[in-house]
Design an enzyme around this catalytic site. Structure first.
Site, PDB file in Angstrom:
ATOM      1  N   ARG C 241       0.792  -1.239   0.000  1.00 17.29           N
ATOM      2  CA  ARG C 241       0.000   0.000   0.000  1.00 17.29           C
ATOM      3  C   ARG C 241       0.816   1.277   0.000  1.00 17.29           C
ATOM      4  O   ARG C 241       0.415   2.241  -0.652  1.00 17.29           O
ATOM      5  CB  ARG C 241      -1.005  -0.008   1.152  1.00 17.29           C
ATOM      6  CG  ARG C 241      -2.166  -0.887   0.776  1.00 17.29           C
ATOM      7  CD  ARG C 241      -3.372  -0.795   1.654  1.00 17.29           C
ATOM      8  NE  ARG C 241      -4.320  -1.788   1.169  1.00 17.29           N
ATOM      9  CZ  ARG C 241      -4.747  -2.833   1.853  1.00 17.29           C
ATOM     10  NH1 ARG C 241      -4.345  -3.020   3.091  1.00 17.29           N
ATOM     11  NH2 ARG C 241      -5.579  -3.703   1.296  1.00 17.29           N
ATOM     12  N   GLU C 362      -6.423  -2.025  -4.691  1.00 16.38           N
ATOM     13  CA  GLU C 362      -5.595  -2.425  -3.545  1.00 16.38           C
ATOM     14  C   GLU C 362      -6.238  -2.019  -2.236  1.00 16.38           C
ATOM     15  O   GLU C 362      -5.600  -1.523  -1.312  1.00 16.38           O
ATOM     16  CB  GLU C 362      -4.187  -1.837  -3.673  1.00 16.38           C
ATOM     17  CG  GLU C 362      -3.477  -2.488  -4.833  1.00 16.38           C
ATOM     18  CD  GLU C 362      -1.995  -2.693  -4.616  1.00 16.38           C
ATOM     19  OE1 GLU C 362      -1.277  -2.713  -5.611  1.00 16.38           O
ATOM     20  OE2 GLU C 362      -1.578  -2.802  -3.455  1.00 16.38           O
TER      21      GLU C 362
END
Lengths: 261, 392, 383
Positions: C241, C362
């Site tokens: 991330r 994501e």
């Protein structure tokens, strides 16, 4: 293949303008770079190594700060570098430069091909490559725009001439000078940068080279600069004014009276 | 030996600082200091009002003259035809020889060359090697043969065209003869007192001019840029001597071999020979815009040229490039569209008879060499020109 | 702002910037227009050793961490995040292998990836986006290995990559706890691709369906043990991330620069737009947001690199904040450039289209905010 590439460090720009009021040069911290044509020479040397195996050694005759440039060459794929530096080398013309490089290259040992850029940004002579070939007593192919074939014994190279191009065959070892048409130089790689930071670059002076002191630098030069001046350019254009169409008409009138149209 | 500051004369005024192209001068403790890397170019000496900058060169002891006399011109040919640059050099060589009160020798290697035309253009003697082996100008043969002739006849000056051939083999000749060679000269003069050739050439892409001498080496050699000097008018009444030189095939061999030659036929009108050239620069913006200039060139019967940036970008082939690393041209009319006029470009076209500049930047350097200038949008001006020319 | 990068980090960042400016900038508009995969640029990145940045030293890599990867992704995204995504997705597709693979598996695949072979990560399916636990692709034990059946959707680098990390159910009865991870090579019989998706943004990146019909992969291609799939996936997404955050920071930075350049030279009402207080206000706000996002992304990356055990919350915060900033900054950049900002002749509209995805994939920002709130409550908001 043992490849030797000759590099020169030059000022980053040739735009050395003159201040019309003070008649002095206008400079603004110009960083030094590898002579642009030499980047093509280096790239070609590295490509030969990639294709045929072997080693690329770069060398330069210059002041101590040229070491930075040799490190950059290592990050771009050169395996080893040697700096030829000595106060005595200053003021060298192309003959003395070629002599110094020739002594160094002979000292490096066996080589198959020496690659030079076609000319430098500051000197613009294009003479060192050919003179170097003579001093090494090996053939020369100049203005190479493509290596068509390369074996252990010979090279076939395309070279540019005014009317087009020729393909010349030469035995090895040989000196070639290259033009920018020959390739697109690569960017450095991270591992190359790491290698360049830890590389050991020997510096050879006149004595270590075993060079004849009477043949290097200003002492060894046959040509000497006696005057430097800045080309004067006087604005002499008849710059038209008014409506664009009227300007074009006036231009055409001028060209007609000159008998051009 | 080298450069030094006479500390007694130096006042620390700093006038020299900005004159160094390499930025190697600084003031320390009220005196000038030269940093490492000085190339002894001498640019700093003229701004110094106190003559405090001294560049020492050892006097070359070797006897300069050794009986060398005569101005030689290497006459380049291709397929039996003499190149224009040779005629330009014969004209200039004639002036230099007259100044020195000596002869002009023309040296030519080829097959079926008309020696008489060389005499008509100013040669007193023509050294002619006539052999089919020289038709394609093999550099090894030219080098060895030329060196032999120089050693035999001892000219004091040698001029050759700064062509791909000249710039490749003449340096080799100079290296073998152990003498000085100045490349790409744009000006030649004689210092009568010292019997020296003063060779002026551009450096730093043409931003700085340097005058160079070769004190002790003989001959003093120069390569000269084509179309810098003007070809003279041939005088058929001139007398001269043609000396046939035998080519010793057994002794003079070539290590390199010419495998093939490919002619560049991409241009309808050859740039070098065109009377009118329409040229484009970065101001065109896109490769497609060369079509507009092609149209103008078509209407004028002109050749198409380019400055370096469009060639580097791949918008147009290198054969169209005019400038320091491209072709030098000297047409009757050169129309520069969207070309700023960098020194490198000017070096290739500033001797054109009439230069027209079209650029929307009134401060573009091109206007300094132009004969006529239009400050405007080339995308408006060029179509207007095409239109009006078609309707005349 | 100085982030006190090490010399090695600066070298990586500078080289990435050079590649972006010299190789990507001239072709980004064309790649976007034609939706072309940037193979030539992937080759440049490989030659420059950029893929080695995220591979451990033992496998021909340079052993860089989360921050090094973020620096590369940020610099590439500043010029074109579509191109950056092809590189970043390869990193994502390698993380499971790097984190949990056996020596043999790593030796088999990582050197190739370090040399520029592309990888991809395949979790999402038509029925399973944010609800990743709802995947239906199965991996049934058969002779010689596992037979994969099912469809993956919206897979970045799908069709272009050589090696895929695929999450499939080895035990349907256990739900998410029955998922395992497999390494599947392109060209394996039974493994084909669906059509290439036409996207709003990051059009230079290739997005495709992966279709598995009795695709048999050897047992040795399962990463770690059966049922470990989801645990590994959660960890791997936490790891990646900050990289998505870096992508967002990069595109926002590019938009900010373009907006400042435009407003400096656009004259209205007799002066550059950049002189007008209302424009300065917007530019200042954009600059503050970009810097804050960068600082948070770098901080989160450094937490990962410190060897901390749990970095879920910090990674999530960095991604959520940076992606929201990217959307706002690119939108404002278009606004401040006015009509020109809307036209394809200028790079602004592409940057706005490119930014949107960072809020979505994501872990959509909505799902991540939930996760952040959960962790917040657990730690009673103590810092």
């Amino acid at each position: 293949m043992n490849v030797v590439v000759c590099l020169k460090q030059v000022p980053g720009t040739t735009d050395v303008k003159i201040d019309p009021q003070t008649n002095n040069l206008i400079r603004s911290g110009i960083p030094n770079i590898i002579n642009p044509f030499d980047t093509y020479a280096l790239e070609e040397g590295v490509r030969i190594k990639d294709r045929c195996g072997g080693k690329v050694t770069v060398t330069s005759m210059g002041p101590p700060q040229a070491e930075q440039m040799l490190r950059e060459a290592i990050s771009l794929g050169a395996d080893e570098a040697v700096l030829l530096s000595d106060r005595e080398f200053a003021g060298a013309d192309t003959w003395a430069t070629a002599y110094t490089l020739a002594v160094a290259i002979k000292k490096l040992g066996q080589f198959d091909i020496v690659i030079c850029g076609r000319q430098t940004l500051d000197g613009d002579t294009g003479q060192v490559g050919p003179e170097l070939a003579e001093m090494l007593d090996i053939p020369l192919v100049a203005y190479v725009s493509k290596i068509e074939e390369l074996t252990a014994q010979r090279i076939q190279a395309r070279r540019m001439i005014d009317e087009g191009h020729e393909v010349i065959e030469s035995p090895l070892p040989v000196v070639i000078t290259v033009t920018k048409e020959i390739n697109v130089p690569r960017l450095p790689s991270l591992r190359g940068i790491a290698r360049s930071q830890s590389a050991v670059i020997p510096v050879w002076n006149t004595q270590q080279l075993g060079a004849d002191p009477s043949k290097v630098g200003l002492t060894g030069s046959f040509t000497k600069v006696v005057k430097i001046f800045f080309p004067q350019r006087v604005c002499q254009a008849e710059v038209f004014e008014g409506e664009l169409e009227a300007q074009v008409d006036r231009l055409l009138d001028r060209l007609k009276s000159a008998g051009l149209i | 030996m080298g450069i030094r500051i006479d500390l007694d004369k130096c006042t620390g005024c700093g006038a020299c600082i900005s004159s160094c192209p390499f930025g190697l001068l600084e003031i320390k403790d009220d005196k000038a200091l030269v940093k490492e890397g000085c190339t002894l170019c001498g640019a700093c000496q003229s701004p110094c009002a106190f003559e405090a900058i001294i560049i020492e060169a050892p006097a070359k002891t070797a006897a300069a003259d050794a009986g060398h006399r005569g101005v030689w011109v290497f006459v380049e040919q291709r397929d039996g035809k003499v190149k224009n640059v040779a005629y330009e050099l014969l004209a200039e060589g004639r002036k230099l020889a007259d100044s020195l009160k000596t002869e002009v020798g023309a040296v030519c290697f080829g097959h079926g060359i008309d020696g008489a035309s060389l005499i008509a253009h100013g040669a007193d003697k023509v050294y002619l090697v006539d052999s089919p082996d020289f038709v394609s100008n093999p550099e090894d043969l030219c080098t060895t043969q030329f060196v032999n002739l120089v050693r035999q006849y001892k000219p004091e000056i040698v001029l050759a065209g700064a062509t791909p051939l000249g710039r490749a083999f003449i340096p080799r000749v100079a290296a073998i003869l152990k003498t000085g060679l100045t490349a790409d000269c744009t000006g030649l003069d004689i210092d009568l007192e010292k019997r020296l050739l003063l060779q002026t050439r551009p450096t730093f892409g043409g931003n700085i001019m340097a005058t160079i001498i070769c004190q002790s080496g003989r001959p003093q050699m120069s390569t000269v840029r084509p179309r810098v000097f003007k070809k003279g008018v041939p005088d058929k009444t001139r007398q001269g001597q043609i000396i046939k030189v035998d080519f010793d095939k057994a002794r003079i061999t070539s290590r390199t071999k010419l495998l093939s030659f490919v002619e560049d036929v991409s241009e309808r009108v050859k740039l070098d020979e065109a009377d009118i050239i329409v040229s484009g620069g970065r101001g065109l913006g896109k490769p497609e815009n060369f079509a507009l200039l092609k149209e103008l060139a078509g209407v004028l019967g002109a050749a198409l040229g380019s400055s370096r940036p469009p060639v580097d970008e791949g918008w147009i082939p290198y054969s169209h490039q005019v400038g320091q690393t491209g072709k030098t041209v000297c047409p009757k009319l050169y129309i520069a569209c969207g070309i700023s006029g960098s020194v490198q470009h000017l070096a290739g076209m500033q001797t054109s008879e009439i230069i027209v500049a079209i650029n929307d930047d009134p401060n573009a350097p091109i206007f300094e060499v132009a004969t006529y200038g239009i400050v405007g949008d080339l995308f408006k001006v060029v179509p207007m020109l095409i239109d009006k020319l078609k309707n005349r | 702002m100085d982030y006190f990068l090490t010399e090695q980090q600066k070298t990586i960042k500078n080289l990435a910037r050079r590649i972006a400016e010299e190789k990507i900038l001239p072709v980004r508009a064309e790649l976007d227009e034609k939706e072309e995969f940037p193979w030539a640029i992937m080759k440049e990145l490989a030659n420059a050793d950029m893929f080695r940045v995220f591979v451990p030293k033992e496998y021909d890599g340079l052993g860089g961490g989360c921050l090094e990867l973020a620096l590369v992704v940020e610099e590439l995204s500043r010029i074109c995040s579509g191109v950056a995504v092809g590189y970043a997705a390869t990193a994502l597709g390698s993380f499971t292998l790097i984190g949990y693979g056996t020596e043999e598996q790593k030796k088999k695949y990582l050197p190739a990836i370090a040399g520029g072979k592309l990888a991809a990560f395949a979790l999402t399916e038509p029925t399973a986006g944010s609800d990743a636990g709802a995947i239906r692709t199965t991996a049934d034990k058969v002779e010689g290995g596992y037979a994969l059946n099912g469809t993956k959707q919206f897979i970045t680098n799908g069709g272009e990559a050589d090696i895929y990390t695929v999450i499939a159910l080895t035990d349907k009865s256990k739900g998410p706890r029955g998922a395992s991870a497999f390494l599947v090579e392109k060209g394996t019989p039974g493994f084909t691709f669906g059509k290439k998706e036409k996207k709003m943004g990051i059009r230079a990146s290739a997005t495709r369906e992966l279709v598995f019909r009795n695709c048999v992969v050897p047992e040795t291609n399962m990463i770690d043990k059966p049922g470990r799939g989801f645990i590994m996936v959660m960890k791997l997404l936490d790891l990646s991330r900050p990289g998505v955050g870096a992508q967002a920071v990069g595109v926002a930075q590019g938009a900010l620069e373009a907006a400042v350049a435009y407003t400096e030279q656009r004259i209205q009402f007799g002066q550059p737009l950049a002189n007008l207080p209302v424009v300065q206000d917007m530019l200042a706000e954009m600059a503050i947001q970009v810097e804050a996002a960068r600082a948070l992304v770098y901080a989160a990356a450094r937490v990962v690199d410190s060897g901390a055990y749990d970095y879920t919350e910090s990674s999530a915060m960095a991604k959520v904040f940076a992606s929201d900033v990217a959307m706002k900054v690119t939108t404002d950049a278009v606004q401040v450039c006015g009509g020109a900002g809307y036209m394809k002749d200028y790079p602004l509209e592409k940057m706005m289209r490119d930014a949107k995805i960072t809020q979505i994939y994501e872990g959509s920002n909505q799902v991540l905010r939930n996760a952040i709130a959960n962790d917040l409550r657990k730690r009673k908001a103590k810092a």
